[in-house]
Motif scaffolding. Sequence first.
Motif, PDB file in Angstrom:
ATOM      1  N   ALA A  43       0.890  -1.284   0.122  1.00  0.00           N
ATOM      2  CA  ALA A  43       0.270  -0.016  -0.064  1.00  0.00           C
ATOM      3  C   ALA A  43       0.882   1.166   0.073  1.00  0.00           C
ATOM      4  O   ALA A  43       0.661   2.082  -0.657  1.00  0.00           O
ATOM      5  CB  ALA A  43      -1.052   0.260   1.238  1.00  0.00           C
ATOM      6  N   PHE A  44       1.968   1.139   0.908  1.00  0.00           N
ATOM      7  CA  PHE A  44       2.679   2.340   0.873  1.00  0.00           C
ATOM      8  C   PHE A  44       3.455   2.764  -0.443  1.00  0.00           C
ATOM      9  O   PHE A  44       3.493   3.798  -0.991  1.00  0.00           O
ATOM     10  CB  PHE A  44       3.943   2.247   1.939  1.00  0.00           C
ATOM     11  N   LEU A  45       3.945   1.707  -1.243  1.00  0.00           N
ATOM     12  CA  LEU A  45       4.701   1.812  -2.485  1.00  0.00           C
ATOM     13  C   LEU A  45       3.670   2.380  -3.428  1.00  0.00           C
ATOM     14  O   LEU A  45       4.000   3.077  -4.370  1.00  0.00           O
ATOM     15  CB  LEU A  45       5.187   0.461  -2.955  1.00  0.00           C
ATOM     16  N   ALA A  46       2.532   1.859  -3.400  1.00  0.00           N
ATOM     17  CA  ALA A  46       1.199   2.253  -4.324  1.00  0.00           C
ATOM     18  C   ALA A  46       1.121   3.727  -4.237  1.00  0.00           C
ATOM     19  O   ALA A  46       0.923   4.486  -5.217  1.00  0.00           O
ATOM     20  CB  ALA A  46       0.210   1.499  -4.348  1.00  0.00           C
ATOM     21  N   VAL A  47       0.967   4.132  -3.079  1.00  0.00           N
ATOM     22  CA  VAL A  47       0.881   5.815  -2.773  1.00  0.00           C
ATOM     23  C   VAL A  47       2.071   6.654  -2.986  1.00  0.00           C
ATOM     24  O   VAL A  47       2.044   7.556  -3.594  1.00  0.00           O
ATOM     25  CB  VAL A  47       0.302   6.095  -1.513  1.00  0.00           C
ATOM     26  N   ALA A  48       3.171   5.781  -2.752  1.00  0.00           N
ATOM     27  CA  ALA A  48       4.522   6.738  -2.852  1.00  0.00           C
ATOM     28  C   ALA A  48       4.801   6.779  -4.409  1.00  0.00           C
ATOM     29  O   ALA A  48       5.455   7.862  -5.100  1.00  0.00           O
ATOM     30  CB  ALA A  48       5.687   6.113  -2.224  1.00  0.00           C
ATOM     31  N   GLU A  49       4.425   5.759  -5.343  1.00  0.00           N
ATOM     32  CA  GLU A  49       4.533   5.852  -6.729  1.00  0.00           C
ATOM     33  C   GLU A  49       3.619   6.564  -7.610  1.00  0.00           C
ATOM     34  O   GLU A  49       3.789   7.457  -8.557  1.00  0.00           O
ATOM     35  CB  GLU A  49       4.766   4.589  -7.258  1.00  0.00           C
ATOM     36  N   GLU A  50       2.250   6.777  -7.013  1.00  0.00           N
ATOM     37  CA  GLU A  50       1.273   7.388  -7.346  1.00  0.00           C
ATOM     38  C   GLU A  50       1.189   8.932  -6.917  1.00  0.00           C
ATOM     39  O   GLU A  50       0.618   9.934  -7.780  1.00  0.00           O
ATOM     40  CB  GLU A  50      -0.164   6.652  -7.290  1.00  0.00           C
ATOM     41  N   LEU A  51       1.563   9.107  -5.837  1.00  0.00           N
ATOM     42  CA  LEU A  51       1.533  10.270  -4.949  1.00  0.00           C
ATOM     43  C   LEU A  51      -0.031  10.880  -5.313  1.00  0.00           C
ATOM     44  O   LEU A  51      -0.244  12.011  -5.413  1.00  0.00           O
ATOM     45  CB  LEU A  51       2.304  11.564  -5.654  1.00  0.00           C
ATOM     46  N   PHE A  74      -3.863   9.037  -3.358  1.00  0.00           N
ATOM     47  CA  PHE A  74      -4.630   8.184  -2.893  1.00  0.00           C
ATOM     48  C   PHE A  74      -5.613   7.267  -3.770  1.00  0.00           C
ATOM     49  O   PHE A  74      -5.921   6.305  -3.754  1.00  0.00           O
ATOM     50  CB  PHE A  74      -5.020   8.597  -1.530  1.00  0.00           C
ATOM     51  N   GLY A  75      -6.222   8.209  -4.606  1.00  0.00           N
ATOM     52  CA  GLY A  75      -7.382   7.834  -5.472  1.00  0.00           C
ATOM     53  C   GLY A  75      -6.835   6.651  -6.387  1.00  0.00           C
ATOM     54  O   GLY A  75      -7.153   5.605  -6.426  1.00  0.00           O
ATOM     55  N   ARG A  91      -4.799  19.196  -2.114  1.00  0.00           N
ATOM     56  CA  ARG A  91      -4.483  19.201  -3.509  1.00  0.00           C
ATOM     57  C   ARG A  91      -3.231  18.231  -3.838  1.00  0.00           C
ATOM     58  O   ARG A  91      -3.002  17.854  -5.146  1.00  0.00           O
ATOM     59  CB  ARG A  91      -4.064  20.674  -3.791  1.00  0.00           C
ATOM     60  N   SER A  92      -2.590  17.900  -2.950  1.00  0.00           N
ATOM     61  CA  SER A  92      -1.179  17.120  -3.288  1.00  0.00           C
ATOM     62  C   SER A  92      -1.018  16.220  -2.077  1.00  0.00           C
ATOM     63  O   SER A  92      -1.601  16.329  -1.056  1.00  0.00           O
ATOM     64  CB  SER A  92      -0.052  18.246  -3.399  1.00  0.00           C
ATOM     65  N   VAL A  93      -0.335  15.106  -2.575  1.00  0.00           N
ATOM     66  CA  VAL A  93       0.559  14.118  -1.595  1.00  0.00           C
ATOM     67  C   VAL A  93       1.867  14.225  -1.902  1.00  0.00           C
ATOM     68  O   VAL A  93       2.227  13.937  -3.038  1.00  0.00           O
ATOM     69  CB  VAL A  93      -0.106  12.620  -1.858  1.00  0.00           C
TER      70      VAL A  93
END
Length: 304
Positions: A8-16, A18-19, A53-55
């Motif tokens: 889950a962490f890598l998915a968010v880290a790479e996509e920046l 959450f959706g 607006r951002s991650v």
Amino acid sequence: MDLHQLEAFLAVAEELHFGRAAERLHIAQPPLSRTIKQLERDVGAALFDRTTRSVRLTTAGEALVEPARQVLDDVRSARRAVKSAGRGETGRVRVGFAGPSSHLLVGQLGRLVRERHPGIELNLRSTTYGHEALRAVVNGDLDLAIARWVTEPPGISHRIVSVEHYVLVVPEEHPLARRELVSMAELRDEPFIALPADPGSSVRDHFLRFASAAGYAPNIVQTAPDSWTLMALVGAGVGLTVTLDTAVNNVVQEGIAVVQLEEGLVPTYCWLAWRRDDANPALREVLKASEVALPTPDLEQAPS
């Protein structure tokens, strides 16, 4: 910290985002957010700076990216390794054999296994005589043996891979060197060189049986640890030896002559042997390869 959290962490880290990360993981966004929060509690640091607006990754989050990737790569590698081993694509097969009499067979098997199954390691152990090799197969110290025996061992599956004949090797200046055929009965007074009694060689066993059938105990003046040394000692004039034609054919030694032995006119056999209940998948694949590399000879066509 668990694998689910790292994925889950890598998915968010790479996509920046959450959706997008939730879509990639095929889950809803709220469970993803809860997983990241739990991971942050576990590591004791915020991993993302979140705004409407951002991650963005925090310093702690950036530090976790590569270790997380490495952990997940290692897990995937481990899973692939387990699956490959279960299919017999990888693994180790320990093979025992006795020396020059088996070198050609070992080479043929090793080449085909390497071509067909590069993930299987053949662990080769030479100078492993018949009795010793079979004991090692039975107790699990070896997976496969190229061996010869007088009495068929229990608990062993086997297949003939070579037809062989016993011959007499003499110094080239010996009177018998010019003979085409000689019997053990004629050799009563000759000095012999033999393989050691321990750990037990079928070649030595056959030699002693031939002499016993001729009515005498042979005069063994020297023992030698292997066939190379046997031939060297014969070439030096120390004595005579009874051995297999396959051993002589694979040893380069000057000063010797090979004479057909009357007792050796009846063929003997070399066997591929393995433990009957061995479930090693890699061994199963090696045995399949052996049927091509070392086919069972046509015994009806074997020379007598």
